[in-house]
Structure formats: C-alpha cells, structure tokens
Design an enzyme around this catalytic site. Sequence first.
Site: not given
Ligand code: NOJ
Length: 749
Positions: A296
């Site tokens: 993430d």
């Molecule tokens: C953070 C989020 O937790 C995740 O779900 C997402 O896919 C990513 N950012 C990318 O935007």
Amino acid sequence: MKTKKIHFYSIILSGIFVFIFIAGCKNNKRETIFSDKMTELKIDSILSLMTLEEKIGQMTLFTSDWDVTGPTMQSGYKENIRRGRVGAIFNAYGVRYVRDMQRLAVDSTRLHIPLMFGYDVIHGYKSIFPIPLGEAASWDMEAIEKSARIAAIEASAEGLNWTFAPMVDIARDPRWGRISEGAGEDPYLGSMIAKARVKGFQNNDLAANNTLLACAKHYVAYGAAIAGRDYNTVDISDRTLRETYLPPFHAAVEAGVGTIMSAFNEINGIPATGNRYTLRVILKDEWKFQGFVVTDYTSINEMVPHGIVANEKEAGELALNAGVDMDMQGAVYNNYLSGSIKEGKVDIKFVDDAVRRILRMKYALGLFDDPYRYCDEQREKELVMSKDNLEFARKIAKKSIVLLKNKGHLLPLRKETGVIAVIGPLADNKKELIGSWSAAGDYNKCITLLKGIERKVAPETKIIYSKGCNIDDDSTTRFDEAIAAARQADVVIVAVGEGAWMSGEAASRSSLRIPGVQEDLVKRIYETGKPVVVVLMNGRPLTIAWMDSYIPAILETWFLGTMAGDAIADVLFGDYNPSGKLPVSFPRSIGQVPLYYNFKNTGRPISESKWTSKYLDMPNTPLYPFGYGLSYTDFKYSEITLSDSVMNMNGTLKISVTVANTGQKEGEETVQLYIRDMVASITRPVKELKGFRKISLKPGESRQVDFEILAKDLMFYDSEMKLIAESGEFKVFVGTDSENTKKAGFVLK
Ligand code: NOJ
C-alpha cells in the site's frame, strides 16, 4: 513510425528469446496459471539482460501528479520513467496520457519494457455503482461480477490495465470507515464476493484489452484495527486470522487474482508489509500465489514509525525478505535496494523472483505484444458511461437497497400521491451519492433522490423540497421551513445520513449516530404526525434505534452511485420490490461494537440470570441482524428436510426448504443456510453461513430450495491448526436472515 519501432524491438527481443529458449529448455521452467513455459523462458531472457537498477525499477510504482490518494507526492516521476526506474504508474488515466507515458517507457528505456497503469477502480469507473458494502447487500453474485466487469471495460478503454480492487477486508467494527469498501462482516459471503469481483475485473482473460488486472487488498487483517481507528494496531490470533480474515484473500487467489496489496497495519507486532509469515509462508508458499505483491501507499517507509526498523533502507530489506515485490510510492526500493544487495542484506534471488512475477503479469496483460493495446480513443468514446452501463448502474443500485422497516405497508407509495415533501440534506445532493473511492466518476452526473422522485411520480403530484439542515453542523435555522413543507404533504420522504467523506480511508468515527442535527430534524418532522419515510445514505451501519421505534418506513440506500435517485424512486414507488439483505449487523448502540452474528456461545450464554454474558442496559442482539432485509411481499418457509439424519465423512447431505410467496407482489428472497457444530475440540460459533440462494417468486408461487454440504464445509482448524471435520452433532438453520430461521439437526459420522 511508432509501429515500425515496436516491430524492430520485437525482432531483437525474439532473437534473444530463441537463444534463451534453447538454453532454457534444460532449465525445465514450470508454467504458472498466468504464463506458459515459453513466457517463463522469455522472462529468463529479459532478466539476464537487466541491470540491478533496471530490475529495481520494475519493482517501483509511482503516482502521477493527477490525484492524491496518500500523503506524499513524487516529483520527477516522468524522469524516473525515462531512466527505467519505474515499473508502473497509478492515479492517472485517459488514452492520451497513458499513451504518452507508455511511449516514454517503451521508447526511452534500454529494454523497452512497457509500464502498467493502475488506479483505484473500486465500484465503477465513470459509471459509478453502489459502494462495495452496498453491492454486497444485493447478495447477487452475477450482478456484482457484472459491476466489476463493466468497471473494467470502462477503465481499460481509458488506458488502465490494473485496479486496486477488490478490497476484501472483513470488517466487524463500523467505526472503521473502510467498512464501506468491503463486503461486510462474514468470511463466507466475503469470499463469494471476492471471487465474483476478481472474475468481473479479470474475466479469466487478462490478455483481452477490456479486462483489468485485479488486486486483492489489504493483506491482511486491516479491518481488525483496534477501536476501529484506521491504520491502528492489529492483535489477532492465528485462528481468527485464518478463519475470518484470510478466507476472502484465499478465495481471490483461487479465482486467479494477479496481485495482492500488503496492508498498512501491523499483525501481532510485525507490519503486514514486512510480514514473512503472511506474505511468504501463507500467500506464496502455502497458497502458491504466482502473481505479485504490491505494497500500500508508502507502507514500506511506514515501517520506520511502526518501530520495527531504524530507517528506510532497513525497511526495504524487511519488505523484500518478507515477500513484497513492488513498492508503491515509497521509493525505498529505488533508493536503497541496490546498496542492500551489495551488502548482502537481501538475496538477489528475491529481486529476481519479484521481477519475474511483475514481468509475468505484464506478459499476461499482453503488454509485450502491444504496449498501446489499451489506448484507443474510439473505444474510450463508445464504452465509457454508455446507455447500457448506466442502465446497469440503476439495476444494481436497486438490488443494493435494504428495506429495514415498513410498518403498515406504508411503502410502496402511490405515484399519484397528492403532495410529497422531500426533505433532508441528502435529498437533492449529488456530491455524496458516489461515495468514497469513486475513481474517475463525476458527481455532477448523479441523479439525486429529488430528481428520481420528480421523474417517477404522476404529473399532477406536487413535490415540495426543503433541505432542512446540513449533514454535519449544528444549525437548525432551516427546520421551520422543512416542518412547514412536511405539514402541507400527504407523505414525507426524509433523506439523511453521512457525507461520502465520512467513510473510506482515514475516515473512522467514534460515533455511529447520524451526524449533525439530522436526527433532530427527523424527530421534528415525525411530530407533525405525517407518515414519514426515512431514506438513509451512509457508508457504515448507523445506530438508528430511535428511528426504528418511531418511523414507519426506513430504507437503507448506502451510497448508490450515478443512478441513485432513479433506483431509490423505483423502490419507493414499487417499480422494484426491494430484495437487499444486510451484509453486516446494525448495532443498537456503539457500546455493542464489535458485533457480528457468528459469535461464540461462552460458558454463560445470555439468559434471565444475572450471571450471564450480557449488558445491563441493552440486549446482546443487534437492531438489525446480518442477512436481514424486508420485501413488499411475504415469504413463508417450510420446515427443513434433510436427506438423512446422519452424514458420512465422505458423503453429502441435502438440505431442503420450500419457500412460498404468500404476499401480493412478485419478489426476490435470499434463502440463507447456517450451521453450528454443537461440540468440537475447538469451540465453534453459534452460527456460520454456509450457503445462500437468491430466488424470485410470483405471488402464490412456492419453490423448493436445496443446499448440499460436504464434510469440507464443516471443517475448522484444530489445536494444531490443521483443517479437520469432527464427527458429532450439527444444527442446520435455514431462513430469511441470521436470526429468523428454521432449525434441524444431523450427526456427522
Ligand atoms: C491507499 C489505500 O489504502 C489503498 O486502498 C489504495 O489502493 C492506495 N492508497 C492507492 O490509491
């Protein structure tokens, strides 16, 4: 010019492949579910040509400067692409942009390896569908698959080939804002939905140019954050991890998901992004996952504040050793990994394995055949927000609505009702309808509830609209106007709930109340004595005990997306008979949280006696249980028939009920099957969902619904964490929700 160039590169690469192929035959490379032997040999050949820097580049994902979905930006990402230091880009879309970036990668880099383009295509791309928790309420796997399918068709027509979805985190604490992004509290329903969504995005054909590579996230147990506070610590037993939080990920892997995202949270002291046990041992070794793991957003870097490593360099080492293949936005691999390799802190074989997995997906997507295969303006024009897609958006929105209460059959309303007051901060609000994570969706395109009602009612029906109050402040200055509107009406529809920003990432709440003064507004309207219908819009279960006691009709509509207003009007005025069922329990009070249907019995199950497991001030039960949802018609269940009272370990048991539509309207019912293992070497939940069927019945019609269970459906992890089924007594429950069921029993021998 462009085609010529590609042609030239393919000839060179093919030559190299032939050479490597001959050499590689001795290697006996195995094919995977994403690739054949030949592709693995081609990957060998590319790997053998790559410098360490180029390899690390493939392991790097950067955001564009278009969109912010996390706390940091990278300047100079284009320069990084040109230098071959990037494997994929996210947060940008559109054929022109993607083509330009792809050209930069393919034309400027030494090995001409194409980029992947990712985005959070979560519940629709531009045609926005209900938030995932809402879609889960449809219990309609075909519709959920189609929703992901259409999202993939639209997004891939705009240059994208990778989505950070499905989010398959089980969530049992509605304070956690990300409950809105998943399929609710149950591992069985969650697994079915995970499969449907992976299938919808990937369509079992990554090579087609209208599919997206899916990414099951957030691996793992992110939804178990203490106190429902986003990013918070997770302290979880191996049993709960395996029984509750891992199954939807396993289901996604079995459905062929190509990527997995490692989560922000720690799991029992080790961050998920540096967790060798969950990533390497379970995901890659036990489940034989052959795609790649992406972190993430900056979750490698965040292992420093987690306090498990002293600096980012060590964080990168921990991540790679644990099994993380691609670094999202953190630039840790890019900045430090070559140093770590030189120092022997990580084995180059992990780098090669990571790059192999990433290239494997690029091959599977067909990017080596044609890096521009997702770049076609014509498709972009024709496919995005097409009439059919919007029609489907309305269909799945209707299916996601849950009728929570309908006293005296107030609903459906007559289209010829004389005067209707439409009140509330969400009644004529476009902005909130698309919910959080609404990709490239434009809220201006949303149909508001007011609009939907206006389009639905008879021409002579008078509609009076009043906003009443804001979503989240204390001002009651508009109350009088709203009450005056209600007084003139034959029926009042009040739309209240949360703003879209109140759920999703970094959107935990310490209260489950409807925010601001909205509930006061509903109370004042109720005092007018007019019949009131409450339409809820929200991203999580809310505590609505007062409304349940006084308001005759309540519809849960989540955030339904682009076609929300039309879909709600379809239900309010009876053109669609609601069929949604809650994928998550609605507590009476926040004090009951976490609350879920498949709890354990305890040694002192609740009873009249003081000395039992209960609250002094309220029942243990939820306000609305998991699986609950009413219809405009009535369904009557027969007693359960079993094919036998004894089931053998290698046999099957048939469980049947007959469901009759005893009401006046055609309707759909989701028939739910639960079991309970009465005595086991490890205590078992009082109920576990094991199957469901959604059927449609005309008035007066009845149908036999059959389920079949095998011993594998009765398995659990024993004290050694081995999956077993134990002989003994089982109860079977079939019914309309997790509380309202018929009961039977059998013995497993
Ligand atoms: C953070 C989020 O937790 C995740 O779900 C997402 O896919 C990513 N950012 C990318 O935007």
